[in-house]
Scaffold this active site. Structure first.
Site, PDB file in Angstrom:
ATOM      1  N   TYR A  28      63.643  31.689  51.167  1.00 44.91           N
ATOM      2  CA  TYR A  28      63.887  32.858  52.015  1.00 44.91           C
ATOM      3  C   TYR A  28      62.633  33.683  52.300  1.00 44.91           C
ATOM      4  O   TYR A  28      62.701  34.645  53.073  1.00 44.91           O
ATOM      5  CB  TYR A  28      64.923  33.764  51.351  1.00 44.91           C
ATOM      6  CG  TYR A  28      66.247  33.090  51.121  1.00 44.91           C
ATOM      7  CD1 TYR A  28      67.142  32.899  52.168  1.00 44.91           C
ATOM      8  CD2 TYR A  28      66.601  32.612  49.856  1.00 44.91           C
ATOM      9  CE1 TYR A  28      68.359  32.259  51.965  1.00 44.91           C
ATOM     10  CE2 TYR A  28      67.824  31.971  49.644  1.00 44.91           C
ATOM     11  CZ  TYR A  28      68.694  31.801  50.703  1.00 44.91           C
ATOM     12  OH  TYR A  28      69.890  31.162  50.495  1.00 44.91           O
ATOM     13  N   HIS A  77      65.231  38.370  57.201  1.00 45.62           N
ATOM     14  CA  HIS A  77      65.946  39.215  56.248  1.00 45.62           C
ATOM     15  C   HIS A  77      65.033  39.724  55.138  1.00 45.62           C
ATOM     16  O   HIS A  77      65.401  40.656  54.423  1.00 45.62           O
ATOM     17  CB  HIS A  77      67.085  38.398  55.634  1.00 45.62           C
ATOM     18  CG  HIS A  77      68.398  39.114  55.565  1.00 45.62           C
ATOM     19  ND1 HIS A  77      68.697  40.265  56.264  1.00 45.62           N
ATOM     20  CD2 HIS A  77      69.532  38.826  54.851  1.00 45.62           C
ATOM     21  CE1 HIS A  77      69.944  40.639  55.995  1.00 45.62           C
ATOM     22  NE2 HIS A  77      70.461  39.796  55.135  1.00 45.62           N
ATOM     23  N   ASN A  84      73.268  40.671  48.928  1.00 47.08           N
ATOM     24  CA  ASN A  84      74.557  41.357  48.871  1.00 47.08           C
ATOM     25  C   ASN A  84      74.804  42.105  47.567  1.00 47.08           C
ATOM     26  O   ASN A  84      75.763  42.872  47.460  1.00 47.08           O
ATOM     27  CB  ASN A  84      75.691  40.362  49.112  1.00 47.08           C
ATOM     28  CG  ASN A  84      75.694  39.821  50.530  1.00 47.08           C
ATOM     29  OD1 ASN A  84      74.819  40.128  51.330  1.00 47.08           O
ATOM     30  ND2 ASN A  84      76.679  38.993  50.841  1.00 47.08           N
TER      31      ASN A  84
END
Length: 203
Positions: free
Chosen positions: A19, A24, A71
């Site tokens: 990632y 993000h 999250n």
């Protein structure tokens, strides 16, 4: 008693090389740039995140990159806030925002998470929305339903130079927030459009 001499900057993102270059994770990019300006060599693993404390005279700047995945970011943030007994007006969360175009930055105090699950988690864990955010525009995908895939993709080569420049300017904005306060930072950076040149452009 609240600690009035410490400020916390949280960059939101996801851990691991899979990632690291994605849209993000631009919050991580900004925190890394702030750390580099104080010659922070490495972060330590604390509070379910990568954490650094920068001594700055009688003040200190705390940097956090939650390693809980996006999250659950609030779990990490809550631990730091509770450990240092930080007032929430000393907390800044830096995150990507699809509602702003790439090149735009915007400070905000409070309000909804606007669908950003990392911000939602921070709000839930702190039991409040009364902390500052620095929203970094990444633009929207061609199809609204593709949002999840879009944020987890790297910036394409055509956008990468601008994304890098935005992260640099955002690091400057974080330092202004820390040294001069939210109002000054909002007046200086909200509405700004960043270009790939050394200068920034305001509409």
């Amino acid at each position: 008693m609240n600690d009035e001499k410490r400020w916390l900057v949280v960059g939101l993102g996801n851990p691991g090389p899979r990632y690291a270059e994605t849209r993000h994770n631009i919050g991580f990019w900004v925190v890394d740039r702030v750390a580099a300006r104080w010659s922070v060599v490495r972060f330590e693993h604390r509070f379910d995140g990568e954490f650094a404390a920068i001594a700055d005279g009688e003040r200190s700047l705390l940097l956090l990159k939650p390693m809980t995945f996006m999250n659950l970011s609030g779990r990490s943030v809550r631990q730091v806030v509770q450990w240092y007994k930080l007032p929430l007006d000393h907390v800044l969360v830096v995150h990507d925002d699809m509602d702003l175009p790439l090149g735009a930055l915007r400070f905000r105090l409070g309000g909804s998470a606007a669908g950003h699950h990392g911000v939602e988690s921070v709000m839930a864990e702190l039991g409040s929305d009364c902390f500052a955010r620095l929203r970094i525009g990444i633009g929207r995908p061609p199809r609204r339903e593709a949002g999840r895939e879009y944020v987890l993709e790297p910036f394409p080569s055509a956008e990468r130079p601008l994304a890098e420049r935005v992260a640099d300017v955002a690091a400057e904005a974080v330092i202004v927030w820390y040294r001069e306060g939210l109002t000054v930072a909002m007046n200086r950076f909200n509405g700004m459009r960043v270009s790939v040149s050394e200068e920034t452009l305001a509409p």
